[in-house]
Structures are given as structure tokens and as C-alpha cells.
Design a protein around this motif. Sequence first.
Motif, short mmCIF file in Angstrom:
data_model
loop_
_atom_site.label_atom_id
_atom_site.label_comp_id
_atom_site.label_asym_id
_atom_site.label_seq_id
_atom_site.Cartn_x
_atom_site.Cartn_y
_atom_site.Cartn_z
N ALA A 265 -5.96 -3.23 1.55
CA ALA A 265 -5.66 -4.38 2.41
C ALA A 265 -6.92 -5.18 2.69
CB ALA A 265 -5.00 -3.92 3.71
N LEU A 266 -8.03 -4.49 2.94
CA LEU A 266 -9.29 -5.18 3.19
C LEU A 266 -9.74 -5.96 1.96
CD1 LEU A 266 -11.74 -5.87 4.93
CD2 LEU A 266 -12.73 -3.66 4.26
N GLY A 267 -9.72 -5.32 0.81
CA GLY A 267 -10.13 -6.00 -0.43
C GLY A 267 -9.23 -7.17 -0.77
N ALA A 268 -7.93 -7.01 -0.58
CA ALA A 268 -7.00 -8.10 -0.84
C ALA A 268 -7.25 -9.25 0.12
CB ALA A 268 -5.56 -7.60 -0.72
N CYS A 269 -7.47 -8.93 1.38
CA CYS A 269 -7.72 -9.96 2.39
C CYS A 269 -9.02 -10.71 2.08
CB CYS A 269 -7.77 -9.33 3.78
SG CYS A 269 -7.77 -10.54 5.12
N GLN A 270 -10.07 -9.99 1.75
CA GLN A 270 -11.34 -10.63 1.39
C GLN A 270 -11.14 -11.55 0.18
OE1 GLN A 270 -13.42 -6.94 0.91
NE2 GLN A 270 -14.52 -7.15 2.86
N SER A 271 -10.39 -11.09 -0.81
CA SER A 271 -10.13 -11.90 -2.01
C SER A 271 -9.37 -13.18 -1.66
CB SER A 271 -9.31 -11.09 -3.02
OG SER A 271 -10.02 -9.95 -3.45
N ILE A 272 -8.39 -13.05 -0.78
CA ILE A 272 -7.59 -14.21 -0.38
C ILE A 272 -8.43 -15.20 0.42
CG2 ILE A 272 -5.65 -14.92 1.10
CD1 ILE A 272 -4.23 -12.32 0.07
N VAL A 273 -9.29 -14.71 1.29
CA VAL A 273 -10.17 -15.61 2.05
C VAL A 273 -11.12 -16.32 1.09
CG1 VAL A 273 -11.93 -15.78 3.86
CG2 VAL A 273 -9.96 -14.28 4.18
N GLU B 269 -16.44 -12.81 5.44
CA GLU B 269 -16.32 -11.61 6.26
C GLU B 269 -16.05 -11.95 7.73
OE1 GLU B 269 -19.74 -9.19 5.22
OE2 GLU B 269 -18.72 -8.50 3.40
N ALA B 270 -16.50 -13.11 8.18
CA ALA B 270 -16.24 -13.54 9.56
C ALA B 270 -14.82 -14.09 9.74
CB ALA B 270 -17.26 -14.60 9.97
N HIS B 271 -14.13 -14.39 8.63
CA HIS B 271 -12.79 -14.99 8.71
C HIS B 271 -11.70 -14.15 8.09
CE1 HIS B 271 -15.38 -18.35 9.72
NE2 HIS B 271 -14.34 -18.84 10.35
N CYS B 272 -12.00 -12.92 7.74
CA CYS B 272 -11.03 -12.01 7.13
C CYS B 272 -10.27 -11.27 8.24
CB CYS B 272 -11.75 -11.01 6.23
SG CYS B 272 -10.69 -9.73 5.54
N PRO B 273 -8.96 -11.52 8.40
CA PRO B 273 -8.20 -10.86 9.47
C PRO B 273 -8.23 -9.33 9.41
CG PRO B 273 -6.95 -12.71 8.62
CD PRO B 273 -8.14 -12.52 7.70
N ILE C 270 -10.52 -4.25 11.67
CA ILE C 270 -11.26 -2.99 11.54
C ILE C 270 -12.49 -3.00 12.45
CG2 ILE C 270 -12.66 -1.60 9.95
CD1 ILE C 270 -10.69 -2.53 7.72
N LEU C 271 -13.17 -4.13 12.53
CA LEU C 271 -14.41 -4.22 13.29
C LEU C 271 -14.23 -4.26 14.80
CD1 LEU C 271 -16.45 -6.82 11.20
CD2 LEU C 271 -17.07 -4.44 11.65
N ASN C 272 -13.10 -4.75 15.26
CA ASN C 272 -12.91 -4.97 16.69
C ASN C 272 -11.73 -4.18 17.23
OD1 ASN C 272 -14.93 -7.17 17.20
ND2 ASN C 272 -13.79 -8.05 15.50
N PRO C 273 -11.87 -3.70 18.46
CA PRO C 273 -10.76 -2.94 19.06
C PRO C 273 -9.47 -3.77 19.12
CG PRO C 273 -12.73 -2.78 20.41
CD PRO C 273 -13.00 -3.81 19.36
N VAL C 274 -8.37 -3.11 18.89
CA VAL C 274 -7.05 -3.72 18.92
C VAL C 274 -6.21 -2.97 19.95
CG1 VAL C 274 -4.95 -4.10 17.56
CG2 VAL C 274 -7.18 -4.34 16.48
N ASN C 275 -5.38 -3.67 20.67
CA ASN C 275 -4.44 -3.01 21.57
C ASN C 275 -3.37 -2.33 20.72
OD1 ASN C 275 -5.74 -3.94 23.90
ND2 ASN C 275 -4.65 -5.88 23.77
#
Length: 149
Positions: free
Chosen positions: A51-59, A123-127, A132-137
Motif C-alpha cells: 500500500a505504501l509503495g502503491a501510494c508513493q507511485s500514485i503521488v 513523501e510529504a503528500h502520500c496518505p 504510518i508516520l503519524n498517530p491515528v485514532n
Amino acid sequence: MAVEKFQVKATLKEGFLVETEARGHRVIVDEPKNLGGTDQNMNPVELLLSALGACQSIVIQTYAKQFGIQLDHLTIDLEGELDTDGFLNKSDVRPGYSNIRSTYHITTDESEEKLDEFIQFVEAHCPVGDTILNPVNLTSRLVVNNLVK
């Protein structure tokens, strides 16, 4: 604010096979044999890297033209490290990844300096990366369906 809701349903099949579904698309998830699965498909932590690699590719694809970057080819290698003893309850370590690394292989005529700036933007715009980097509720609720006998 343009908040959009995404939904996935995960259904345990047999053993460790799980069928996930979103918008009519299905992905089967499994575990490798050394973790008790049948190794028919990727496991959840591999899917997270996917999912991370796909998201980075799409961004990258979304913003390349805006940055004036012509992509001839893109591949992203991802690797993560986690201590499976956390998942297996063998020791008091976190069950998740402690390190994730992305290696971007880009075929282009652009300068490395321009690409470095672009990858920082990506990397700053990849959801997924942001998640992964920031806490999520993360919340859950239990619904019990009792069988009537």
C-alpha cells in the motif's frame, strides 16, 4: 474540507486466509507457512508495504507533470523490519514495523537534485506514508451474533 470515507470488509475464511473487499474488489490475505498460513498470498504487513509503495507511485504519477518531471520508468523497493515475537506474544516488543525503507528507482533525464526535492514532496503528500508516520485514532467496536440453539 473534502473528507472522504473509505471502507473495507475483512472476512476470515479458513485457517489464516482472509478475504478483504472494497468497492467490489477482492484481495485474499494469508500468512507464510512459518507463521501458520498456507502462503497463498501476501500477509498483512506485506500488504502494508505494498500500500505504501502503491501510494508513493500514485503521488509521483499525480505530480510529476506539475514538477516538470518526465518519468520513463519507476519502481519502488520497500522493506520493513519487525520482530515477530511481538505478534506471537513471545516477548514484550511491539508487534509492528520498527523500520521501513523505500528505494526509488527512477529512469529519467532529470537531475538528482530535482528528483530529491520531488521525492521529499511525494513523501510529504502520500496518505499511506502519513498514516504510518503519524498517530491515528484507531477505535473498534464488537458486535456479537449469538447462534440460537
